[in-house]
Design an enzyme around this catalytic site. Structure first.
Site, PDB file in Angstrom:
ATOM      1  N   ARG A 125     -62.023 -43.449   6.295  1.00 26.97           N
ATOM      2  CA  ARG A 125     -61.669 -44.402   5.237  1.00 26.97           C
ATOM      3  C   ARG A 125     -61.445 -43.716   3.892  1.00 26.97           C
ATOM      4  NH1 ARG A 125     -65.601 -49.471   6.869  1.00 26.97           N
ATOM      5  NH2 ARG A 125     -64.115 -50.388   8.334  1.00 26.97           N
TER       6      ARG A 125
ATOM      7  N   LYS B  57     -66.872 -62.964  23.647  1.00 21.85           N
ATOM      8  CA  LYS B  57     -66.995 -64.420  23.668  1.00 21.85           C
ATOM      9  C   LYS B  57     -65.770 -65.184  23.200  1.00 21.85           C
ATOM     10  CE  LYS B  57     -71.967 -64.790  23.159  1.00 21.85           C
ATOM     11  NZ  LYS B  57     -73.055 -65.144  22.251  1.00 21.85           N
TER      12      LYS B  57
ATOM     13  N   GLY C 278     -63.483 -53.570  15.504  1.00 22.13           N
ATOM     14  CA  GLY C 278     -64.401 -52.428  15.567  1.00 22.13           C
ATOM     15  C   GLY C 278     -64.446 -51.765  16.929  1.00 22.13           C
TER      16      GLY C 278
ATOM     17  N   GLY D 279     -62.709 -58.133  10.435  1.00 16.43           N
ATOM     18  CA  GLY D 279     -62.658 -59.561  10.102  1.00 16.43           C
ATOM     19  C   GLY D 279     -61.359 -59.957   9.418  1.00 16.43           C
TER      20      GLY D 279
HETATM   21  P1  ADP Z   1     -63.828 -56.050  18.713  1.00 17.98           P
HETATM   22  O1  ADP Z   1     -64.978 -55.414  17.967  1.00 17.98           O
HETATM   23  O2  ADP Z   1     -62.749 -55.038  19.000  1.00 17.98           O
HETATM   24  O3  ADP Z   1     -63.302 -57.281  18.043  1.00 17.98           O
HETATM   25  P2  ADP Z   1     -65.614 -57.505  20.443  1.00 17.98           P
HETATM   26  O4  ADP Z   1     -66.749 -57.163  19.548  1.00 17.98           O
HETATM   27  O5  ADP Z   1     -65.168 -58.900  20.500  1.00 17.98           O
HETATM   28  O6  ADP Z   1     -64.373 -56.522  20.146  1.00 17.98           O
HETATM   29  O7  ADP Z   1     -66.021 -57.168  21.952  1.00 17.98           O
HETATM   30  C1  ADP Z   1     -66.386 -55.884  22.378  1.00 17.98           C
HETATM   31  C2  ADP Z   1     -67.524 -55.929  23.369  1.00 17.98           C
HETATM   32  O8  ADP Z   1     -67.223 -56.762  24.478  1.00 17.98           O
HETATM   33  C3  ADP Z   1     -67.802 -54.551  23.912  1.00 17.98           C
HETATM   34  O9  ADP Z   1     -69.080 -54.131  23.522  1.00 17.98           O
HETATM   35  C4  ADP Z   1     -67.694 -54.715  25.433  1.00 17.98           C
HETATM   36  O10 ADP Z   1     -68.664 -54.013  26.142  1.00 17.98           O
HETATM   37  C5  ADP Z   1     -67.886 -56.210  25.601  1.00 17.98           C
HETATM   38  N1  ADP Z   1     -67.304 -56.664  26.875  1.00 17.98           N
HETATM   39  C6  ADP Z   1     -66.058 -56.496  27.320  1.00 17.98           C
HETATM   40  N2  ADP Z   1     -65.908 -56.985  28.565  1.00 17.98           N
HETATM   41  C7  ADP Z   1     -67.109 -57.474  28.927  1.00 17.98           C
HETATM   42  C8  ADP Z   1     -67.611 -58.104  30.123  1.00 17.98           C
HETATM   43  N3  ADP Z   1     -66.819 -58.315  31.174  1.00 17.98           N
HETATM   44  N4  ADP Z   1     -68.917 -58.461  30.145  1.00 17.98           N
HETATM   45  C9  ADP Z   1     -69.702 -58.228  29.075  1.00 17.98           C
HETATM   46  N5  ADP Z   1     -69.306 -57.648  27.924  1.00 17.98           N
HETATM   47  C10 ADP Z   1     -68.019 -57.271  27.854  1.00 17.98           C
HETATM   48 MG    MG Z   2     -67.059 -55.843  17.940  1.00 20.81          MG
END
Ligand code: ADP
Ligand code: MG
Length: 393
Positions: free
Chosen positions: A36, A193, A345, A368
């Site tokens: 950054r 989620k 992230g 975000g």
């Molecule tokens: P980002 O930070 O890129 O927005 P998220 O925080 O929404 O992504 O999601 C990332 C997390 O989702 C990771 O830690 C990953 O392990 C988890 N994940 C992905 N697929 C699954 C799954 N099938 N079951 C449980 N956790 C999962």
């Molecule tokens: Mg995340």
């Protein structure tokens, strides 16, 4: 709407206050990643080149507001910034009531979150920040979705408020992907989620041609399609929502559901991965990745895309046995001719892990803020810059 850009301004002899996002990991006074800081260099260089007296401000971590805490001091960041710029950077701990500096000089101001009123965008604090400068430069995309004193309030009261080149570049890249995208447009939304990404899913399903879902989000769609997902992470309360999103309608995206998945008996790096058809998942099993057939099908959709937006891994990519789906999609994006934008992230961690960063058209610096932009929201800090540009016309 148009905003004033720093590049077009004459800043010779002017006092310029630049808001950067220098929220980097610092452990025991050592900067662990300077990505950054490097990203901010061209903006600071440009301001110096224009003959300005430069003040750089940022937040770092989440200190209790109004309580300076050495753990969250920007002093180590100032030192690294000095090394990277190849010039002396003066660090100023107490700055809100005035900073003495001359053109050609660069000073780094202590953490804005040490100041009471930063988060609440207190008007008095915002006015004090604005009084420090002749021109305020907002350059921190990652904080543009927050209306705080150092991102929003200061821009309201500063004599001039404009966007720095880093922010301008990010807004241009995201607008290119979202506003007038080359078709077909494909979005990948993975992660854990549905509930945390509901607005993103909803907004994208109305704009894209194909919406690929993965991770825990896909599990909810798989369950909504009537399959047993065993002990997988999924959200029973989101089944109706998933069904509504997946039901074909006028102008809504196709949401291809995985046909095969990789399951395990436990959530661990050592768990044995097994490929299963999506209708064969056992009641004690967890779906931790998309299967190879699904990955191939999704990769084909990506290969044919004109634009790709990516947020969220499609499996537990942190465990090598369940990283193949995310890897396959990352490589498909890297190989495709599409204009591609990625943010989030964990998405950035996956991109790093698979070494495809230089083959993605644009990697957003904001988590975000990126999601809110994709949702179609106007970011408050950007809206303020638009208002100021409008008023100066
Ligand atoms: P980002 O930070 O890129 O927005 P998220 O925080 O929404 O992504 O999601 C990332 C997390 O989702 C990771 O830690 C990953 O392990 C988890 N994940 C992905 N697929 C699954 C799954 N099938 N079951 C449980 N956790 C999962
Ligand atoms: Mg995340």
């Amino acid at each position: 709407m148009a905003i004033t850009s720093m590049a077009e301004l004459d800043l010779a002899g002017r006092r310029v206050l630049i808001r950067e996002d220098l929220n980097v990991p610092v452990i025991d006074g050592v900067v662990m990643s300077d990505a950054r800081i490097r990203a901010a260099l061209p903006t600071i260089d440009m301001a110096i080149g224009k003959g300005a007296a430069v003040m750089v401000m940022s937040h770092l971590g989440r200190p209790a507001e109004g309580q300076p805490d050495p753990v969250y001091s920007l002093e180590p960041v100032a030192e690294r910034l000095g090394q990277l710029l190849g010039r002396e950077i003066r660090f100023v701990a107490d700055w809100v009531d005035g900073v003495e500096l001359v053109p050609g000089e660069v000073v780094m101001l202590e953490n804005v979150r040490f100041l009471r009123g930063e988060k609440a965008c207190d008007a008095e604090l915002s006015k004090k920040m604005a009084a420090l400068c002749d021109a305020f430069v907002m350059d921190a995309f990652g904080t543009a979705h927050r209306a705080q004193a150092s991102t929003y309030g200061v821009a309201e009261y500063a004599p001039i408020a404009c966007a720095g080149p880093l922010l301008s570049g990010e807004l241009e890249a995201l607008a290119r992907a979202m506003t007038n995208p080359a078709r077909p447009m494909v979005a990948i939304v993975g992660g854990s989620k549905v509930s945390t990404k509901l607005h993103v899913l909803d907004a994208l399903s109305k704009r894209v041609d194909s919406l690929i879902v993965g991770g825990g989000i896909a599990n909810t769609f798989i369950a909504a399609a009537g399959h047993d997902v065993g002990k997988s992470l999924y959200e029973p309360e989101m089944l109706e929502t998933a069904r509504a999103l997946a039901s074909p309608g006028e102008g809504s995206a196709a949401i291809p559901v995985p046909t095969d998945v990789i399951v395990a008996r436990e959530f661990s790096a050592e768990a044995e991965p097994t490929v299963k058809s999506v209708d064969q998942v056992g009641e004690t099993e967890l779906i931790l990745d998309i299967g190879p057939d699904t990955a191939r099908r999704f990769a084909d959709i990506i290969a044919a895309a004109g634009t790709v937006i990516w947020n969220g891994p499609v499996g537990v990519f942190e465990f090598d046995a369940f990283a193949q789906g995310t890897r396959a999609l990352a490589e498909a994006i890297a190989a495709s001719e599409a204009f591609s934008v990625a943010g989030g992230g964990d998405t950035l961690a996956a991109i790093e892990k698979f070494g495809v960063a230089d083959k993605i058209s644009y990697i957003s610096t904001g988590g975000g803020a990126f999601l809110e932009f994709v949702e179609g929201k106007t970011l408050p800090a950007v809206e303020m810059l638009e208002r100021r540009a409008e008023a100066s016309r």
